[in-house]
Scaffold this active site. Structure first.
Site, PDB file in Angstrom:
ATOM      1  N   LYS A   1      19.823  31.575  30.367  1.00  0.00           N
ATOM      2  CA  LYS A   1      20.897  31.081  31.245  1.00  0.00           C
ATOM      3  C   LYS A   1      21.335  32.105  32.283  1.00  0.00           C
ATOM      4  O   LYS A   1      21.742  31.749  33.379  1.00  0.00           O
ATOM      5  CB  LYS A   1      22.113  30.640  30.427  1.00  0.00           C
ATOM      6  CG  LYS A   1      21.844  29.360  29.655  1.00  0.00           C
ATOM      7  CD  LYS A   1      23.112  28.591  29.376  1.00  0.00           C
ATOM      8  CE  LYS A   1      22.758  27.213  28.837  1.00  0.00           C
ATOM      9  NZ  LYS A   1      23.834  26.546  28.165  1.00  0.00           N
TER      10      LYS A   1
ATOM     11  N   LYS B   1      21.205  19.598  29.180  1.00  0.00           N
ATOM     12  CA  LYS B   1      22.176  19.010  30.111  1.00  0.00           C
ATOM     13  C   LYS B   1      21.978  19.598  31.510  1.00  0.00           C
ATOM     14  O   LYS B   1      22.063  18.882  32.503  1.00  0.00           O
ATOM     15  CB  LYS B   1      23.602  19.308  29.646  1.00  0.00           C
ATOM     16  CG  LYS B   1      23.977  18.633  28.356  1.00  0.00           C
ATOM     17  CD  LYS B   1      25.470  18.840  28.066  1.00  0.00           C
ATOM     18  CE  LYS B   1      25.780  18.673  26.602  1.00  0.00           C
ATOM     19  NZ  LYS B   1      26.485  19.794  25.987  1.00  0.00           N
TER      20      LYS B   1
ATOM     21  N   LYS C   1      12.985  22.255  26.251  1.00  0.00           N
ATOM     22  CA  LYS C   1      13.858  21.363  25.460  1.00  0.00           C
ATOM     23  C   LYS C   1      14.724  20.512  26.398  1.00  0.00           C
ATOM     24  O   LYS C   1      15.046  20.945  27.510  1.00  0.00           O
ATOM     25  CB  LYS C   1      14.687  22.178  24.466  1.00  0.00           C
ATOM     26  CG  LYS C   1      15.936  22.685  25.037  1.00  0.00           C
ATOM     27  CD  LYS C   1      16.920  23.279  24.087  1.00  0.00           C
ATOM     28  CE  LYS C   1      18.009  23.776  25.010  1.00  0.00           C
ATOM     29  NZ  LYS C   1      19.296  23.980  24.643  1.00  0.00           N
TER      30      LYS C   1
HETATM   31  P1  TYM Z   1      25.447  22.158  23.137  1.00  0.00           P
HETATM   32  O1  TYM Z   1      26.682  21.579  23.711  1.00  0.00           O
HETATM   33  O2  TYM Z   1      24.401  22.701  24.077  1.00  0.00           O
HETATM   34  O3  TYM Z   1      24.706  21.103  22.217  1.00  0.00           O
HETATM   35  C1  TYM Z   1      25.418  20.375  21.230  1.00  0.00           C
HETATM   36  C2  TYM Z   1      24.512  20.101  20.036  1.00  0.00           C
HETATM   37  O4  TYM Z   1      23.327  19.408  20.467  1.00  0.00           O
HETATM   38  C3  TYM Z   1      22.175  20.106  20.006  1.00  0.00           C
HETATM   39  N1  TYM Z   1      21.111  19.973  21.008  1.00  0.00           N
HETATM   40  C4  TYM Z   1      19.880  19.510  20.733  1.00  0.00           C
HETATM   41  N2  TYM Z   1      19.328  19.055  19.591  1.00  0.00           N
HETATM   42  C5  TYM Z   1      18.046  18.614  19.661  1.00  0.00           C
HETATM   43  N3  TYM Z   1      17.296  18.614  20.808  1.00  0.00           N
HETATM   44  C6  TYM Z   1      17.820  19.079  21.964  1.00  0.00           C
HETATM   45  N4  TYM Z   1      17.099  19.054  23.084  1.00  0.00           N
HETATM   46  C7  TYM Z   1      19.164  19.541  21.964  1.00  0.00           C
HETATM   47  N5  TYM Z   1      20.007  20.037  22.934  1.00  0.00           N
HETATM   48  C8  TYM Z   1      21.175  20.303  22.316  1.00  0.00           C
HETATM   49  C9  TYM Z   1      22.603  21.556  19.872  1.00  0.00           C
HETATM   50  O5  TYM Z   1      21.767  22.258  18.993  1.00  0.00           O
HETATM   51  C10 TYM Z   1      24.016  21.388  19.361  1.00  0.00           C
HETATM   52  O6  TYM Z   1      24.013  21.193  17.955  1.00  0.00           O
HETATM   53  N6  TYM Z   1      26.826  26.679  21.528  1.00  0.00           N
HETATM   54  C11 TYM Z   1      26.852  25.272  21.233  1.00  0.00           C
HETATM   55  C12 TYM Z   1      28.250  24.690  21.053  1.00  0.00           C
HETATM   56  C13 TYM Z   1      29.100  25.390  20.044  1.00  0.00           C
HETATM   57  C14 TYM Z   1      28.967  25.301  18.621  1.00  0.00           C
HETATM   58  C15 TYM Z   1      30.039  26.075  18.102  1.00  0.00           C
HETATM   59  C16 TYM Z   1      28.052  24.657  17.786  1.00  0.00           C
HETATM   60  C17 TYM Z   1      30.164  26.183  20.305  1.00  0.00           C
HETATM   61  N7  TYM Z   1      30.757  26.591  19.143  1.00  0.00           N
HETATM   62  C18 TYM Z   1      30.195  26.222  16.724  1.00  0.00           C
HETATM   63  C19 TYM Z   1      28.225  24.811  16.407  1.00  0.00           C
HETATM   64  C20 TYM Z   1      29.284  25.582  15.887  1.00  0.00           C
HETATM   65  C21 TYM Z   1      26.218  24.519  22.383  1.00  0.00           C
HETATM   66  O7  TYM Z   1      26.205  24.948  23.513  1.00  0.00           O
HETATM   67  O8  TYM Z   1      25.803  23.264  22.053  1.00  0.00           O
END
Ligand code: TYM
Length: 344
Positions: free
Chosen positions: A126, A213, A210
């Site tokens: 990123k 967003k 992958k």
């Molecule tokens: P974020 O917002 O990018 O994604 C949210 C959840 O979706 C999953 N995910 C995916 N799973 C499968 N295939 C994909 N292509 C894919 N893209 C996203 C992510 O693994 C996630 O579970 N850092 C985290 C948010 C966060 C968080 C936390 C998560 C902040 N604090 C505490 C767990 C616990 C994030 O940016 O997720």
């Protein structure tokens, strides 16, 4: 009654294991977010004591427009419920409404070696390199310490996430161990909970990256968005990259493997079952089946979403009430951590 001595020990666990997870309110959610996270949270909600967080502080790392943050938070709150999370059974809250997150985040940042943060795959991709990296927000680097605070504040046993978040959950665990070895038993150690199908949904246009967003924003053909109408889903799946084989056959190309994985995850099949089912099928037949499984899954989500999203006072009230419930747990851990490091 809690006495000062009790504050220094991790509170006894309830009957059910505790779960915490989060999603960023940035742009619309996609099928990867659903299969890697939301769907699993909803399916398993009875088994755990659940805290699910709209991580709006994390979303600030990309400096979105304030209005986008506000509306995305409400959209995500409505999607949580539309995807099947019961607001009475789960604490569905907004991170910035529980100030303990930012406070513990700072304490953990001070305990995180810089090298750990610089090694994070997500930071490297990123923040870019050279000039681009110099301009990247410092929050992109320290992000995993805030995420560790999200998890550790709730003494979470499990963190259900997609595969891309495994490294961050492992850092939270390493950090908990580091603080515990320096300051006594402050934190409970969490574990990632990652499914075997749907944990890494790849881009439809480029199955070597992958589904994300960020890419979906500039390239609509990259991802199925959770609010895409059925016809858009059909067109996007129709255009998804496959390979030069005439039909589904092993070794599978990355695009075909991705479509099979999506179908398996949506229909509750294993990888072997889905390969056996489609072996020898034309790509047209595979794409029709995948389109149907996505549209059948999303139809009830859309119907629920339409009913809930318009009632903003109700959504805001639900979030405020959940934030109080979250704070009542998080504040106890924060105080324990503050005392352990000498702040109280
Ligand atoms: P974020 O917002 O990018 O994604 C949210 C959840 O979706 C999953 N995910 C995916 N799973 C499968 N295939 C994909 N292509 C894919 N893209 C996203 C992510 O693994 C996630 O579970 N850092 C985290 C948010 C966060 C968080 C936390 C998560 C902040 N604090 C505490 C767990 C616990 C994030 O940016 O997720």
């Amino acid at each position: 009654m809690t006495t000062p001595a009790d504050i220094d020990v991790i509170p006894p666990r309830g009957d059910r294991p505790r779960v915490l997870s989060g999603i960023q309110p940035t742009f619309q959610l996609h099928l990867g977010n659903y299969l890697g996270a939301l769907r699993n949270w909803a399916q398993e909600q009875e088994r755990y004591d659940n805290f699910f967080c709209i991580v709006d502080l994390h979303a600030l790392t990309t400096l979105p427009e304030p209005e986008v943050v506000r509306s995305s938070v409400l959209e995500l709150a409505a999607l949580f419920i539309a995807c099947g999370l019961d607001p009475d059974r789960n604490v569905l809250f907004r991170q910035s409404e529980v100030s303990a997150h930012a406070q513990l985040g700072w304490i953990l940042e001070c305990h995180t070696p810089l090298g750990w943060l610089e090694r994070m795959t997500q930071f490297k991709s990123k923040a870019g390199s050279g000039r681009e990296r110099e301009r990247a927000a410092a929050g992109l680097l320290t992000y995993p310490a805030l995420m560790a605070a999200d998890i550790l504040l709730y003494d979470a046993d499990y963190v259900p996430v997609g595969d891309d978040q495994r490294q961050h959950v492992e850092l939270a665990r390493d950090l908990a161990q580091r603080v515990n070895s320096m300051r006594g038993e402050v934190f409970h150690l969490p574990q990632p909970l990652i499914r075997t199908t749907g944990a890494r949904v790849m881009g439809l246009d480029d199955p070597t990256t992958k589904m994300s967003k960020t890419t979906a924003r500039s390239k609509p053909a990259h991802a199925i968005l959770l609010l895409d109408p059925p016809d858009t889903v059909r067109k996007k799946i129709g255009r998804a990259t496959t390979d030069t084989n005439p039909e589904v056959a092993e070794p599978l190309g990355a695009g075909v493997a991705n479509l099979l994985d999506i179908h398996a995850a949506l229909r509750g099949l294993t990888h072997d079952e889905v390969v056996a089912q489609f072996s020898g099928a034309s790509y047209g037949a595979l794409k029709r089946a995948v389109t149907d499984s996505i549209n059948e899954t999303l139809a009830p989500v859309h119907a629920q979403y339409r009913m809930i999203r318009g009632d903003e006072p109700w959504l805001l009230g639900m979030l405020a009430e959940a934030a109080e419930r979250a704070a009542s747990v998080a504040d106890v851990t924060l105080l324990r951590a503050q005392r352990a490091v000498g702040l109280r």
